[in-house]
Motif scaffolding. Sequence first.
Motif, short mmCIF file in Angstrom:
data_model
loop_
_atom_site.label_atom_id
_atom_site.label_comp_id
_atom_site.label_asym_id
_atom_site.label_seq_id
_atom_site.Cartn_x
_atom_site.Cartn_y
_atom_site.Cartn_z
N ALA A 14 0.81 -1.23 0.00
CA ALA A 14 0.00 0.00 0.00
C ALA A 14 0.85 1.28 0.00
O ALA A 14 0.58 2.19 -0.80
N CYS A 35 -6.15 -1.44 -4.02
CA CYS A 35 -6.66 -2.75 -3.63
C CYS A 35 -5.45 -3.62 -3.30
O CYS A 35 -4.53 -3.72 -4.12
N VAL A 36 -5.44 -4.20 -2.11
CA VAL A 36 -4.31 -5.02 -1.68
C VAL A 36 -4.86 -6.37 -1.23
O VAL A 36 -5.91 -6.44 -0.58
N SER A 38 -5.01 -8.91 1.24
CA SER A 38 -4.70 -8.81 2.65
C SER A 38 -5.44 -9.92 3.39
O SER A 38 -6.67 -9.97 3.36
N LEU A 42 -9.27 -9.64 -1.14
CA LEU A 42 -8.93 -8.39 -1.81
C LEU A 42 -9.59 -7.25 -1.04
O LEU A 42 -10.82 -7.19 -0.97
N GLY A 69 -0.60 -5.52 -4.78
CA GLY A 69 -1.83 -4.76 -4.95
C GLY A 69 -1.78 -3.86 -6.17
O GLY A 69 -0.77 -3.78 -6.88
#
Length: 613
Positions: A14, A35-36, A38, A42, A69
Amino acid sequence: MCGIVGYLGSRQAAPILLDGLSKLEYRGYDSAGVCVMSGGILRVAKAKGRLAVLNGLIDGGKAIEGTFGIGHTRWATHGAPSDVNSHPHMADAGKIAVVHNGIIENYMRLKQQLLKKGKHFQSETDTEVVANLIEYYYDKLKDFPRAVRRAVGQLEGSFALGILCQDLPGTMIAVKKESPLIFGYGDGENFIASDVPALLKHTRKIVHLLDGDIAIITKDSVQFYDAFFDRVERKIEYVDWDISAAEKCGFDHFMLKEIHEQPTAVKGTISPRIRDGRVVLDDIKISRDYLAGLKKIYIVACGSSYYVGCLGKYLLEKTCRIPVEPVLASEFRYSAPVMGEDTLVLVISQSGETADTKAAMMEAKRHHARTLAIVNVVGSAIALEADDVIYTWAGPEIAVATTKAFSTQLSVIYLITLYFAELLGTIEPAEYQSIVSEMTKLDQKISLCLTRENVAKIRYYAEQYFTARDAFFIGRNLDCGVCREGSLKLKEIAYIHSEAYAAGELKHGPISLIEDGTLVVAVCTVDALFDKAMSNLVEVQSRGAEVLGITTENREAEFKVKVPSVITVPETHPMLQPSLTIIPLQLFSYYVALLRNCDIDMPRNLAKSVTVE
Ligand code: M6R
């Protein structure tokens, strides 16, 4: 326009995405998001407004953990700027996330079909359709790359895409058609981005994806596929920019820095192309016979690049005796221009990605006209498609309002004019020599326009006039071309309504708008027309206009008799004078915008490269 960044590696994604997006802010945007992947899902964070809003929302990236991401800055096309319309967009079932630059022309039709298949939509965007279409095929094929390929095959329009799939952590797919996209090689990490500045901190080893390309990327590998989904190799390039090229280096704004970079940029564009007192254009393969058979030159471009074309008309026609017509690129395709093998279409674009200009160029190619592009960005779409290219070595231009790219484009026009004229024998050797000699001094004379004393004087006039509601820029011949560019600068960064007119045209209508206090910027440098231009100026002055004059140093005394407010520039060969006259106009707009507290590098509603028609 929109900016894309993607990261896969071992570091936290991020903060890298946010930093990369900050380097793309210059492209123009109204919302941003990331958008990561994690904890196996997503996670998206996005918000309307500047990046600072998004930064606050996710605590500079710390609030979303994960090592790969995608991020995006959005310049609204389908749907107003809003949180929900911001990218990334998730597909209905949350398996696919997409960032997109470009326009999907058939998105409404696709949306209808997907609605019938039970997909739901949150936003008004075309991008959400892409996400859902990919998810639809993913559910059927259970294969992320094949799903992307099937979906992309149905898309019409222009798109650069960064795509993630929740079921395939550690893989990103990038797709390019018409909108720019770059892949960047890292060490145990890889990147995608819309433009080089987003990657400079991390890598200089890049690939420009070609139209139709699909790249399947992990942190350690990349595989490129062409439009037939055949595995292909793509040329690796090494970016040799100094990182300072993408930094402000002590200047308050990129625009001011780029104004001051003009002597270097102009020298870098001209000097390698003048050898032993002659213009040498190794870049192009245009012969005397070809030129002798030419019926017409069209100059096709948008915005400031078009105004360079307007100046080019005067110069090329006068010197080479070939009819020249500048046409706005957005109009060119639809005006049925008469062209064929005996037509040269000169295409001018800083970014090399402007959709209108590119479309106009392709139209010219369809008619078998030869295309010669003047482009700043190496490897850009227009540069790749044109028959011949001459690069303007301006270096990266970050500010939305062009300055150094304009000046270098103009320098290339001078070079082309002399080169063609010499081949055609339409210029006297002595005249040729005198222009070449002045061209080699142009950078020093631009520096003189930028001395502390001259800048202070322009700032003084900006303080006098920054509250103006309307402005007119008037001039004749080459001065009129400079006025167009000066007026655009004031409009785009200072938000002052401004019009440029050929000084002799004013009395045919627009003079009715002149009233007490109207600001008129009058450019009078063309010797042969000086008296006529002065008469036009007195006409507006006697109707109450506040006139700010721009002239050459040798005319200052004469000018001041009629107009006390005057800014001077050094003299050069008349053909090259626009390169000097434009400098005070750029600075004037800059200081007016500064005094009006405008967002100078990122003016409202504008984008640096306009990749939609
Ligand atoms: O990248 P291009 O030269 O093709 O861009 C054309 C115009 O969009 C551009 O010159 C625009 O007018 C600038 N913002 C002017 O400062």
